[in-house]
Motif scaffolding. Structure first.
Motif, PDB file in Angstrom:
ATOM      1  N   THR A  95       0.811  -1.222   0.000  1.00  0.00           N
ATOM      2  CA  THR A  95       0.000   0.000   0.000  1.00  0.00           C
ATOM      3  C   THR A  95       0.842   1.270   0.000  1.00  0.00           C
ATOM      4  N   SER A  96       2.121   1.169  -0.351  1.00  0.00           N
ATOM      5  CA  SER A  96       2.942   2.375  -0.414  1.00  0.00           C
ATOM      6  C   SER A  96       2.461   3.267  -1.556  1.00  0.00           C
ATOM      7  N   ASP A  97       2.783   4.549  -1.461  1.00  0.00           N
ATOM      8  CA  ASP A  97       2.408   5.477  -2.528  1.00  0.00           C
ATOM      9  C   ASP A  97       3.017   5.064  -3.858  1.00  0.00           C
ATOM     10  N   GLU A  98       4.251   4.515  -3.810  1.00  0.00           N
ATOM     11  CA  GLU A  98       4.915   4.110  -5.049  1.00  0.00           C
ATOM     12  C   GLU A  98       4.179   2.945  -5.708  1.00  0.00           C
ATOM     13  N   ARG A 100       0.997   2.094  -5.250  1.00  0.00           N
ATOM     14  CA  ARG A 100      -0.311   2.567  -5.688  1.00  0.00           C
ATOM     15  C   ARG A 100      -0.196   3.340  -7.009  1.00  0.00           C
ATOM     16  N   LEU A 101       0.808   4.216  -7.083  1.00  0.00           N
ATOM     17  CA  LEU A 101       1.007   4.994  -8.301  1.00  0.00           C
ATOM     18  C   LEU A 101       1.340   4.092  -9.481  1.00  0.00           C
TER      19      LEU A 101
END
Length: 245
Positions: A95-98, A100-101
């Motif tokens: 679920t890290s921003d990386e 997800r992106l």
């Protein structure tokens, strides 16, 4: 003599392919989707998922990223090359921003982290299918039971013209009960339905939420809607019918 016209054939059930290597989670998703009148296929790894997608194309894919043979991102890229418009919902503990992106950049339609609520997952699946297939009538979007009108899309409950203003947890418990009217639901079952998959609330927490839900519904001894069954749990007493409108 003219022959009678044939009745229209029923619309096929929406088909969801769930790609998940944890069998407990996969079976939980399958059981709840089938209760909502979806057809479900399960795949425990990326290669099996791609084979199933080719053999029986789904309407939507629920995709874990941490698979034993192929990374979920690789599966997503292959699906996009085969069928650009196929909706994909990523369901993962990454679920890290990386992450997800990257998932959204590669073409995922939605991204839901674990632990997750099974009812939130179903709501997201329904929302994606409504956007991608606006002509399809999703089954059972509104439930009518006694004086209540339960909107599974908007997550609202009305008694007549009055919005009962349920919390999300109360709504999830009510939805679990009315999905199988007359059937006993244990506190453990309600926890599985209304809390995140890995949540561990105490059974008495369910009792507290049921008490609040009863007050909001107007439940009384003279006219009960939810019955308490000693050592078994709770059940919804009113008949339920599904409506598309």
């Amino acid at each position: 003599m003219d022959s009678m016209p044939s009745p229209p054939s029923p619309s096929p059930l929406p088909h969801v392919l769930v790609v998940e290597d944890e069998s407990r989670i996969a079976e939980l998703i399958r059981m709840n989707l089938e209760a909502k009148e979806f057809r479900v296929s399960l795949a425990g790894d990326g290669r099996s998922a791609l084979a199933l997608q080719r053999e029986s194309p789904p309407d939507l894919v629920v995709l874990d990223l941490m698979l034993p043979d192929m990374d979920g991102f690789e599966v997503l890229q292959t699906l996009r090359l085969r069928q650009e418009s196929l909706p994909v919902l990523i369901l993962t503990a990454r679920t890290s921003d990386e992450d997800r992106l990257q998932g959204l950049t590669l073409g995922a339609d939605d991204y839901l982290g674990k632990p997750f609520s099974i009812l939130e997952l179903i709501a997201r699946i329904q929302a994606i299918l409504r956007r991608s297939q606006p002509a399809r009538e999703l089954p059972g979007r509104i439930l009518c039971s006694g004086p209540f009108r339960i909107n599974l899309v908007q997550l609202t409950v009305h008694r007549g013209r009055v919005d009962l203003q349920l919390t999300l947890r109360e709504f999830r418990i009510l939805e679990a009960l009315v999905a199988h009217p007359g059937r006993a639901h244990s506190r453990r079952e309600l926890i599985q339905m209304a809390w995140n998959v890995d949540a561990r609330p105490l059974p008495r927490t369910v009792n507290v939420h049921i008490g609040t839900l009863r007050r909001k519904l107007g439940d009384s001894e003279a006219r009960p809607f939810i019955q308490t069954l000693e050592r078994e749990g709770y059940r919804w007493l009113l008949p339920v019918r599904r409506s598309k409108y």
